[in-house]
Design a protein around this motif. Sequence first.
Motif, PDB file in Angstrom:
ATOM      1  N   MET A  88       7.349 -11.465   2.382  1.00  0.00           N
ATOM      2  CA  MET A  88       6.895 -10.899   1.367  1.00  0.00           C
ATOM      3  C   MET A  88       7.917 -10.456   0.374  1.00  0.00           C
ATOM      4  O   MET A  88       8.599  -9.466   0.686  1.00  0.00           O
ATOM      5  N   SER A  89       8.002 -10.915  -0.748  1.00  0.00           N
ATOM      6  CA  SER A  89       8.960 -10.448  -1.483  1.00  0.00           C
ATOM      7  C   SER A  89       8.725  -8.881  -2.298  1.00  0.00           C
ATOM      8  O   SER A  89       7.344  -8.991  -2.625  1.00  0.00           O
ATOM      9  N   ILE A  90       9.556  -8.166  -2.170  1.00  0.00           N
ATOM     10  CA  ILE A  90       9.162  -6.700  -2.722  1.00  0.00           C
ATOM     11  C   ILE A  90       9.564  -6.886  -4.254  1.00  0.00           C
ATOM     12  O   ILE A  90      10.640  -6.806  -4.573  1.00  0.00           O
ATOM     13  N   ASP A  91       8.310  -6.781  -5.183  1.00  0.00           N
ATOM     14  CA  ASP A  91       8.445  -6.564  -6.611  1.00  0.00           C
ATOM     15  C   ASP A  91       7.448  -5.534  -7.319  1.00  0.00           C
ATOM     16  O   ASP A  91       6.775  -5.194  -6.714  1.00  0.00           O
ATOM     17  N   PRO A  92       7.770  -5.253  -8.457  1.00  0.00           N
ATOM     18  CA  PRO A  92       7.315  -4.098  -9.099  1.00  0.00           C
ATOM     19  C   PRO A  92       5.822  -4.528  -9.196  1.00  0.00           C
ATOM     20  O   PRO A  92       4.881  -3.501  -8.864  1.00  0.00           O
ATOM     21  N   GLU A  93       5.273  -5.572  -9.322  1.00  0.00           N
ATOM     22  CA  GLU A  93       3.858  -5.857  -9.747  1.00  0.00           C
ATOM     23  C   GLU A  93       3.106  -5.550  -8.315  1.00  0.00           C
ATOM     24  O   GLU A  93       2.144  -4.919  -8.158  1.00  0.00           O
ATOM     25  N   ARG A  94       3.510  -5.958  -7.083  1.00  0.00           N
ATOM     26  CA  ARG A  94       2.948  -5.891  -5.767  1.00  0.00           C
ATOM     27  C   ARG A  94       3.195  -4.626  -5.260  1.00  0.00           C
ATOM     28  O   ARG A  94       2.197  -3.965  -4.605  1.00  0.00           O
ATOM     29  N   SER A  95       4.183  -3.608  -5.795  1.00  0.00           N
ATOM     30  CA  SER A  95       4.520  -2.441  -5.118  1.00  0.00           C
ATOM     31  C   SER A  95       3.451  -1.421  -5.975  1.00  0.00           C
ATOM     32  O   SER A  95       3.270  -0.496  -5.541  1.00  0.00           O
ATOM     33  N   GLU A  96       2.793  -1.711  -7.060  1.00  0.00           N
ATOM     34  CA  GLU A  96       1.744  -1.129  -7.814  1.00  0.00           C
ATOM     35  C   GLU A  96       0.418  -1.044  -6.886  1.00  0.00           C
ATOM     36  O   GLU A  96      -0.551  -0.162  -6.810  1.00  0.00           O
ATOM     37  N   LYS A  97       0.469  -2.196  -5.881  1.00  0.00           N
ATOM     38  CA  LYS A  97      -1.066  -2.406  -5.054  1.00  0.00           C
ATOM     39  C   LYS A  97      -0.792  -1.985  -3.717  1.00  0.00           C
ATOM     40  O   LYS A  97      -1.756  -1.623  -3.202  1.00  0.00           O
ATOM     41  N   VAL A  98       0.369  -2.111  -3.019  1.00  0.00           N
ATOM     42  CA  VAL A  98       0.592  -1.777  -1.711  1.00  0.00           C
ATOM     43  C   VAL A  98       1.959  -1.018  -1.619  1.00  0.00           C
ATOM     44  O   VAL A  98       2.557  -1.063  -2.744  1.00  0.00           O
ATOM     45  N   ASP A  99       2.150  -0.418  -0.724  1.00  0.00           N
ATOM     46  CA  ASP A  99       3.424   0.298  -0.144  1.00  0.00           C
ATOM     47  C   ASP A  99       4.299  -0.630   0.786  1.00  0.00           C
ATOM     48  O   ASP A  99       3.696  -1.385   1.768  1.00  0.00           O
ATOM     49  N   PHE A 100       5.627  -1.018   0.326  1.00  0.00           N
ATOM     50  CA  PHE A 100       6.485  -1.762   1.024  1.00  0.00           C
ATOM     51  C   PHE A 100       7.458  -0.788   1.959  1.00  0.00           C
ATOM     52  O   PHE A 100       7.550   0.275   1.728  1.00  0.00           O
ATOM     53  N   SER A 101       8.003  -1.533   2.963  1.00  0.00           N
ATOM     54  CA  SER A 101       8.629  -1.105   4.045  1.00  0.00           C
ATOM     55  C   SER A 101      10.149  -1.285   3.532  1.00  0.00           C
ATOM     56  O   SER A 101      10.175  -1.580   2.302  1.00  0.00           O
TER      57      SER A 101
END
Length: 235
Positions: A88-101
């Motif tokens: 999974m690529s870390i991007d701003p849109e996904r980071s609004e929905k989940v927390d990334f390692s």
Amino acid sequence: MKKVIVFLSFIFLLVGCGKKSDEIVMVTEAGFAPYEFYENGEVIGVDIEISKKIADKLGKKLVIKDVAFDSIINELNSGKADFAAAGMSIDPERSEKVDFSIEYITSNQVVVVKKDSDIKSIDDIKDKRISVQLGTVADTYVTKNYKDAKINRLKKFLVAAEDVKNNCIVMDAIPANELVKSNPELKVLDGILFQDKYGMAVKKGNKELLNSINLVLEELIKDGKIDEYIIKFSE
């Protein structure tokens, strides 16, 4: 009657819980070698080895759940899975929905075509038919940057990989090399289309699990284990 309703509600609650207390559920899309893929009916790969280490640290049994890539975030937010490991690529849109390692893998995105394709360089794809996996960073990038292209969005990575035989596909370089290895009629074009970083994901606010995942990732990166896993599953 009221007692019956309460009893049934309790049963539904138990069924809905699903996960056992001694298990941790990792959700992925298992068609993305060498990160996660099937061999002899079992899901194996780089992310699986890392996830086993995470489960060991937590003293839990790892359960792997294979879903369509664009369903992964919903699996986390609905509580059906504890964390995601799926390239999974870390991007701003996904980071609004989940927390990334923390970032644990750098991904170079490339273009794969047939050897006899009229697409000779990455500059030639701007008005071609481009296959991507739905919901991936490649999907987002191609949609934004190739307005004249016909984008073929496919739910499963392996279906997108098969579709490249008639088009071109934008994908991670390591799985691209695996694809070409097993399909000699294909080739990876020279050059990198763009670069991004992979992370593991948890439901927003699950800091305790995220901290444990980060500790495992930091240790594996320090010891060079992730590179070892990539070599192992790319042979």
